[in-house]
Design a protein around this motif. Structure first.
Motif, PDB file in Angstrom:
ATOM      1  N   LYS A 193       0.784  -1.285   0.151  1.00 49.69           N
ATOM      2  CA  LYS A 193      -0.034   0.103  -0.196  1.00 49.69           C
ATOM      3  C   LYS A 193       0.793   1.135   0.107  1.00 49.69           C
ATOM      4  N   ARG A 194       1.929   1.219   0.975  1.00 53.46           N
ATOM      5  CA  ARG A 194       2.799   2.451   0.894  1.00 53.46           C
ATOM      6  C   ARG A 194       3.564   2.513  -0.292  1.00 53.46           C
ATOM      7  N   ALA A 195       3.926   1.450  -1.239  1.00 58.76           N
ATOM      8  CA  ALA A 195       4.830   1.692  -2.460  1.00 58.76           C
ATOM      9  C   ALA A 195       3.973   2.245  -3.527  1.00 58.76           C
ATOM     10  N   ALA A 196       2.247   1.871  -3.232  1.00 59.60           N
ATOM     11  CA  ALA A 196       1.562   2.382  -4.535  1.00 59.60           C
ATOM     12  C   ALA A 196       1.039   3.740  -4.108  1.00 59.60           C
ATOM     13  N   SER A 197       1.148   4.316  -2.949  1.00 62.05           N
ATOM     14  CA  SER A 197       0.510   5.313  -2.536  1.00 62.05           C
ATOM     15  C   SER A 197       1.036   6.789  -3.182  1.00 62.05           C
ATOM     16  N   LYS A 246     -11.266   0.263   3.863  1.00 61.88           N
ATOM     17  CA  LYS A 246     -12.139   1.381   3.436  1.00 61.88           C
ATOM     18  C   LYS A 246     -11.434   1.922   2.257  1.00 61.88           C
ATOM     19  N   ASP A 247     -10.164   2.478   2.842  1.00 64.27           N
ATOM     20  CA  ASP A 247      -9.364   2.937   1.747  1.00 64.27           C
ATOM     21  C   ASP A 247      -8.769   2.156   0.651  1.00 64.27           C
ATOM     22  N   ARG A 248      -9.332   2.125  -0.510  1.00 65.67           N
ATOM     23  CA  ARG A 248      -9.233   1.183  -1.572  1.00 65.67           C
ATOM     24  C   ARG A 248      -8.560   1.923  -2.931  1.00 65.67           C
ATOM     25  N   ALA A 249      -8.541   3.390  -2.890  1.00 62.10           N
ATOM     26  CA  ALA A 249      -7.857   3.804  -4.116  1.00 62.10           C
ATOM     27  C   ALA A 249      -6.439   3.483  -4.606  1.00 62.10           C
ATOM     28  N   GLN A 299       2.705   3.864 -20.089  1.00 66.08           N
ATOM     29  CA  GLN A 299       1.772   3.037 -20.416  1.00 66.08           C
ATOM     30  C   GLN A 299       0.509   3.786 -20.080  1.00 66.08           C
ATOM     31  N   LYS A 300      -0.641   3.154 -20.870  1.00 63.20           N
ATOM     32  CA  LYS A 300      -1.965   3.741 -20.667  1.00 63.20           C
ATOM     33  C   LYS A 300      -2.385   3.451 -19.088  1.00 63.20           C
ATOM     34  N   PRO A 301      -2.740   4.503 -18.447  1.00 62.17           N
ATOM     35  CA  PRO A 301      -3.119   4.714 -17.189  1.00 62.17           C
ATOM     36  C   PRO A 301      -4.245   3.469 -16.775  1.00 62.17           C
ATOM     37  N   PRO A 302      -4.060   3.104 -15.509  1.00 64.12           N
ATOM     38  CA  PRO A 302      -5.281   1.853 -15.174  1.00 64.12           C
ATOM     39  C   PRO A 302      -6.683   2.498 -15.288  1.00 64.12           C
ATOM     40  N   SER A 303      -7.383   1.383 -15.365  1.00 68.44           N
ATOM     41  CA  SER A 303      -8.940   1.686 -15.612  1.00 68.44           C
ATOM     42  C   SER A 303      -9.372   2.783 -14.528  1.00 68.44           C
ATOM     43  N   GLY A 304      -9.031   2.359 -13.361  1.00 73.34           N
ATOM     44  CA  GLY A 304      -9.629   3.362 -12.121  1.00 73.34           C
ATOM     45  C   GLY A 304     -10.223   2.463 -11.143  1.00 73.34           C
ATOM     46  N   ASP A 305     -10.933   1.300 -11.430  1.00 68.58           N
ATOM     47  CA  ASP A 305     -11.418   0.342 -10.408  1.00 68.58           C
ATOM     48  C   ASP A 305     -10.407  -0.077  -9.515  1.00 68.58           C
TER      49      ASP A 305
END
Length: 434
Positions: free
Chosen positions: A202-206, A229-232, A263-269
């Motif tokens: 989670k930290r790496a992706a933040s 709850k924090d899923r962004a 790269q193309k950005p992720p879809s967002g979900d």
């Protein structure tokens, strides 16, 4: 007489062309490859230069960075690195593994990110420190063993094994094997996985400069369950083959860095629904394919030809030859220095497989399901998936739509696990004031 004259002219032309083809091969046996030498044949008849040695042999033989301004050139799986910077092999919160590979290079932005991640995960999350795996070669480019990405200095592998409390010896860094997070091909081992692993990823992706984090589908499933709850941040974490003992960080192209292809950005979900379910269907199909006996006398599966220097951006020719550090090509077309990389050990243990009883149960389950659409990967993809680090499936009906655009495009064979020798305790260095 006319025919004789025409025959002599053709003979002279053929002899001249033959001489042009042979001359570079002889010259390259004694001199480093240069931009002029590599591209000489491009001047004849407006055609592309002879392919020559694969690009992975050329870039794998270079031991020092190109003395140019730091820049990621091309795409993650088809590019090179100018002005590469090496991550110090030991820091207060990290240690670099497999030093013999000489793959601890990247853009300054990647180094800044890794040092901050190491500091934040230790200070804020309680993670003991990072064990850093492959980043990029001194001048990026394709690698003779392992990945087909990691080419432009914006990718890095981080082991899911916590850093020990002492500085590892060089031999330990070669011999220690990363810990697998899997109990079986579809399940994370609860005896190994901890909430700290979830905090680490989670930290790496933040951080905003992160484009993607690649993990095994079973790890993605665990993260979906533990995210709360924090899923962004989950949207950046993508399933991909083989990432069961490490996770793969990929940064976006730094702002203003020309020639770097994002790269193309992720879809967002959050990726915890249909996409993840499709990946588990592929995992089951791959497990069955890996257990299927080979047919005697069957032709080998076709392999994608390796990239050549001509397949990379034109600037990569300058990167390779800059500063007189280009590789030496032997008369047989190989690059001796690059062959040293083959002797290096990979990082992780073998990927787990089902025992015969569980495999029989899976076959029965799959035969009853009879899906409407094909979801099984090709035999080549299944073999790669069972063998190593992020072996990509081809973009086809076997791959989820989003997966075909987010994968790291990397392959890596996995050797048997090796025991770690004991080492005397050495205190870690203190972090310098920022």
């Amino acid at each position: 007489m006319r025919r004789l004259t025409l025959g002599l002219v053709l003979l002279l032309i053929c002899g001249a062309v033959s001489a042009k083809q042979i001359k570079p091969a002889i010259k390259s046996a004694t001199k480093p490859a240069t931009a002029h030498a590599v591209g000489a044949a491009e001047k004849s008849a407006g055609k592309a230069a002879p392919k020559g040695p694969p690009a992975k042999m050329l870039f794998g033989a270079v031991t020092a960075p190109a003395p140019l301004a730091a820049r990621a050139i091309g795409s993650y799986a088809r590019g090179c690195l100018a002005g590469g910077v090496s991550l110090p092999i030991s820091g207060p919160d990290w240690q670099v593994m497999r030093l013999s590979r000489n793959r601890n290079w990247g853009t300054p932005q990647l180094l800044d990110y890794l040092e901050r991640l190491a500091s934040d995960t230790r200070a804020l999350d309680g993670w003991p420190g990072l064990l850093i795996g492959d980043m990029a070669q001194p001048r990026g480019g394709p690698m003779i063993t392992g990945h087909s990405s990691h080419q432009i200095g914006l990718d890095a592998d981080v082991w899911l094994t916590p850093m020990p409390d002492h500085i590892l010896t060089r031999q330990e860094r070669e011999d220690i094997t990363a810990t697998s997070m899997l109990k079986d091909p579809f399940t994370v081992d609860p005896k190994v996985w901890t909430p700290l692993h979830t905090k680490l990823i989670k930290r790496a992706a933040s951080y905003p400069q992160v484009s993607r984090i690649f993990v095994h589908p079973a790890i993605k499933k665990m993260l979906c369950q533990q995210a709360g709850k924090d899923r962004a941040w989950l949207g950046k974490v993508r399933p991909w083959w083989g990432h069961y003992y490490h996770f793969h960080i990929r940064l976006k192209c730094p702002p203003g860095m020309t020639g770097c292809e994002d790269q193309k950005p992720p879809s967002g979900d959050d990726g915890c629904g249909t996409e993840l379910a499709n990946w588990f269907t592929m995992l089951r199909s791959a497990e069955l394919a890996a257990a299927r006996p080979t047919t005697p006398g069957a032709p080998p599966l076709p392999k994608k030809p390796p990239l050549t220097l001509g397949d990379l951006p034109k600037e990569c020719m300058t990167v390779l030859s800059s500063g007189g550090g280009g590789p030496v090509i032997a008369p047989d077309g190989t690059v001796p220095a690059a062959l040293n990389a083959v002797a290096g050990k990979d990082a992780g243990p073998p990927e787990p497989h089902l025992d015969p009883e569980a495999l029989a149960a899976l076959k029965a389950q799959m035969s009853k399901s009879k899906p409407k659409s094909k979801s099984a990967p090709t035999a080549a993809a299944a073999t790669s998936a069972s063998a190593g680090d992020a072996a990509p499936t081809p973009a086809s009906a076997s791959t989820p739509a989003s997966a075909s655009t987010v994968g790291p495009d990397s392959t890596q064979s996995i050797p048997a696990a090796q025991a770690s020798p004991a080492a005397p305790s050495v205190p870690l260095p203190h972090r310098k004031s920022q």
